[in-house]
Design an enzyme around this catalytic site. Structure first.
Site, PDB file in Angstrom:
ATOM      1  CG  HIS A  40     -23.723 -12.402   3.405  1.00  0.00           C
ATOM      2  ND1 HIS A  40     -22.951 -13.520   3.658  1.00  0.00           N
ATOM      3  CD2 HIS A  40     -24.133 -12.515   2.110  1.00  0.00           C
ATOM      4  CE1 HIS A  40     -22.899 -14.270   2.565  1.00  0.00           C
ATOM      5  NE2 HIS A  40     -23.607 -13.679   1.610  1.00  0.00           N
ATOM      6  CG  HIS A 121     -31.964 -16.969   2.084  1.00  0.00           C
ATOM      7  ND1 HIS A 121     -32.147 -16.692   0.745  1.00  0.00           N
ATOM      8  CD2 HIS A 121     -30.857 -17.749   2.157  1.00  0.00           C
ATOM      9  CE1 HIS A 121     -31.203 -17.290   0.036  1.00  0.00           C
ATOM     10  NE2 HIS A 121     -30.393 -17.930   0.877  1.00  0.00           N
TER      11      HIS A 121
END
Length: 200
Positions: A40, A121
């Protein structure tokens, strides 16, 4: 209750990243790899907090337009002593605005504001504590150095793009087999982007 705010990714992108991780895992099994099902984009780590209703209410006031994201390139926090291996997230301006609005909204509950620049990220692997700056318990460890050298010599990967239309409040529970992330509430992104960013 351990909480964080994040973005889900599409199954197509998840699978392509998982395949990339699988190919590296065969070469570097000593690295602590993340379960691909848990991938995620973190917007805000809240930590242990029990004012759930207040958090849900504050997040419901966040308004940002849907945003486009592409997933490509790989890197490390930090290159000198790699402890976190990640895939980069490149996004429209709305993503930074979303993270800033979430941070701003939760500050009223004395949840500490972010002090580092937002760097979206996907975390693929962690070393030791997983904190970019490391800690005393990380000394003497260096399992990611070989992975770092390998990644530097290979072509930057690309995993595709998606349009994000919601963000999620997650509950994180540690189990014997690793962390378990459960969505508590999803918030629809629907505001037309104005280009205005809240003051930090």
């Amino acid at each position: 209750m351990r909480l964080f705010v994040g973005l889900d990714i599409t199954e197509g992108i998840r699978q392509r990243v998982a395949d990339y991780m699988s190919s590296l895992k065969k070469k570097f099994p000593e690295v602590k790899w993340v379960n691909p099902e848990l991938l995620h984009v973190t917007l805000k780590f809240i930590g242990e907090h029990h004012q759930l209703e207040e958090i849900q209410h504050l997040l419901s006031n966040v308004q940002v337009s849907p945003l486009d994201m592409s997933f490509k390139e790989a890197g490390f926090f930090s290159p000198r002593a790699p402890r976190v291996f990640w895939v980069g997230v490149h996004a429209s301006h709305s993503l930074a605005e979303l993270a800033l609005q979430v941070d701003h909204a939760l500050a009223s509950l004395n949840i500490p504001r972010e002090t580092l620049a937002f760097h979206p990220h996907l975390t693929l692997a962690r070393e030791g504590t997983g904190r970019p700056q490391g800690g005393a318990e990380d000394r003497g460890k260096g399992r990611m150095h070989k992975l770092f050298d390998h990644v530097q010599k290979t072509k930057a990967p690309e995993f595709g793009s998606m349009t994000c239309r919601q963000f999620v409040l997650f509950k994180s529970v540690m189990t014997q087999s690793g962390p378990l992330y459960t969505p508590i509430e999803r918030y629809i992104l629907k505001k037309e982007h104005t280009g205005i960013i809240l003051p930090s």
